[in-house]
Design a protein around this motif. Sequence first.
Motif, short mmCIF file in Angstrom:
data_model
loop_
_atom_site.label_atom_id
_atom_site.label_comp_id
_atom_site.label_asym_id
_atom_site.label_seq_id
_atom_site.Cartn_x
_atom_site.Cartn_y
_atom_site.Cartn_z
N TYR A 1 0.78 -1.11 0.12
CA TYR A 1 0.15 -0.07 -0.10
C TYR A 1 0.95 1.22 -0.04
O TYR A 1 1.91 1.28 0.50
CB TYR A 1 -1.05 0.12 1.14
CG TYR A 1 -1.84 -1.16 1.15
CD1 TYR A 1 -3.03 -1.25 0.48
CD2 TYR A 1 -1.70 -2.10 2.00
CE1 TYR A 1 -3.84 -2.19 0.28
CE2 TYR A 1 -2.48 -3.28 2.01
CZ TYR A 1 -3.57 -3.38 1.34
OH TYR A 1 -4.61 -4.39 1.28
N ILE A 2 0.50 2.32 -0.70
CA ILE A 2 1.03 3.55 -0.69
C ILE A 2 1.11 4.18 0.63
O ILE A 2 0.12 4.08 1.15
CB ILE A 2 0.51 4.54 -1.79
CG1 ILE A 2 0.40 4.00 -3.30
CG2 ILE A 2 1.19 5.96 -1.60
CD1 ILE A 2 -0.13 4.74 -4.16
N GLY A 3 2.24 4.66 1.05
CA GLY A 3 2.46 5.21 2.17
C GLY A 3 2.88 4.09 3.57
O GLY A 3 3.28 4.76 4.46
N THR A 4 3.03 2.93 3.21
CA THR A 4 3.60 2.00 4.12
C THR A 4 5.03 1.92 4.10
O THR A 4 5.81 2.49 3.29
CB THR A 4 3.23 0.75 3.82
OG1 THR A 4 3.54 0.17 2.52
CG2 THR A 4 1.46 0.84 3.79
N LYS A 5 5.64 1.47 5.03
CA LYS A 5 7.08 1.28 5.28
C LYS A 5 7.71 0.92 4.13
O LYS A 5 8.85 1.15 3.34
CB LYS A 5 7.68 0.96 6.66
CG LYS A 5 8.92 0.91 6.72
CD LYS A 5 9.46 -0.05 8.21
CE LYS A 5 10.91 -0.06 8.39
NZ LYS A 5 11.25 -0.90 9.61
N GLY A 6 7.09 -0.43 3.53
CA GLY A 6 7.69 -1.18 2.79
C GLY A 6 7.58 -0.23 1.36
O GLY A 6 8.42 -0.60 0.48
N TRP A 7 6.49 0.16 1.06
CA TRP A 7 6.44 1.15 -0.14
C TRP A 7 7.57 2.22 -0.19
O TRP A 7 8.01 2.39 -1.20
CB TRP A 7 5.05 1.92 -0.06
CG TRP A 7 4.97 2.68 -1.35
CD1 TRP A 7 4.44 2.39 -2.76
CD2 TRP A 7 4.92 4.33 -1.53
NE1 TRP A 7 4.25 3.33 -3.26
CE2 TRP A 7 4.61 4.48 -2.65
CE3 TRP A 7 5.33 5.07 -0.55
CZ2 TRP A 7 4.86 5.70 -3.42
CZ3 TRP A 7 5.17 6.47 -1.21
CH2 TRP A 7 5.19 6.75 -2.24
N PHE A 8 7.64 2.93 1.01
CA PHE A 8 8.67 3.81 1.15
C PHE A 8 10.07 3.36 0.88
O PHE A 8 11.04 3.97 0.10
CB PHE A 8 8.72 4.83 2.44
CG PHE A 8 7.80 5.62 2.60
CD1 PHE A 8 7.69 6.74 1.75
CD2 PHE A 8 6.89 5.41 3.72
CE1 PHE A 8 6.40 7.68 1.93
CE2 PHE A 8 5.81 6.30 3.96
CZ PHE A 8 5.67 7.30 3.15
N VAL A 9 10.57 2.07 1.37
CA VAL A 9 11.62 1.53 1.11
C VAL A 9 11.94 1.25 -0.35
O VAL A 9 12.97 1.45 -0.87
CB VAL A 9 11.88 0.25 1.96
CG1 VAL A 9 13.00 -0.78 1.63
CG2 VAL A 9 12.11 0.66 3.38
N SER A 10 10.82 0.50 -1.08
CA SER A 10 11.08 0.29 -2.14
C SER A 10 11.27 1.69 -3.13
O SER A 10 12.03 1.53 -4.54
CB SER A 10 9.73 -0.35 -2.87
OG SER A 10 8.58 0.36 -2.95
N GLU A 11 10.51 2.69 -3.06
CA GLU A 11 10.65 3.82 -3.84
C GLU A 11 12.09 4.51 -3.60
O GLU A 11 12.43 4.78 -4.42
CB GLU A 11 9.45 4.92 -3.34
CG GLU A 11 7.99 4.65 -3.68
CD GLU A 11 8.02 4.49 -5.29
OE1 GLU A 11 8.26 5.62 -5.81
OE2 GLU A 11 7.32 3.40 -5.69
N LEU A 12 12.64 4.54 -2.38
CA LEU A 12 13.94 4.81 -2.22
C LEU A 12 14.91 4.08 -2.95
O LEU A 12 16.00 4.54 -3.57
CB LEU A 12 14.12 4.87 -0.45
CG LEU A 12 13.53 5.98 0.21
CD1 LEU A 12 13.69 5.92 1.66
CD2 LEU A 12 14.17 7.38 -0.18
N ILE B 1 18.14 1.36 5.08
CA ILE B 1 16.90 2.25 5.25
C ILE B 1 15.80 1.48 5.88
O ILE B 1 14.78 1.83 6.37
CB ILE B 1 16.62 2.76 3.80
CG1 ILE B 1 16.41 1.71 2.91
CG2 ILE B 1 17.46 3.90 3.63
CD1 ILE B 1 15.89 2.41 1.56
N GLU B 2 16.01 0.05 5.91
CA GLU B 2 14.86 -0.84 6.44
C GLU B 2 14.84 -0.52 7.78
O GLU B 2 13.83 -1.00 8.62
CB GLU B 2 15.07 -2.33 6.22
CG GLU B 2 14.82 -2.74 4.66
CD GLU B 2 16.06 -2.58 3.79
OE1 GLU B 2 17.10 -1.68 4.27
OE2 GLU B 2 16.14 -2.97 2.60
#
Length: 43
Positions: free
Chosen positions: A2-13, A26-27
């Motif tokens: 989901y957009i805005g979850t920790k995993g989403w931020f990690v993948s975008e970075l 970053i994890e």
Amino acid sequence: MYIGTKGWFVSELKKIGVSYYEGRKIESYKASILANLLESKKN
């Protein structure tokens, strides 16, 4: 993922080439810190 979850931020970075921040993976950071980091890297 989901957009805005920790995993989403990690993948975008990782898409823009950020795997470490201040010597740590970053994890290991909370989602709020990752959100700020992503915003600063996109600008």
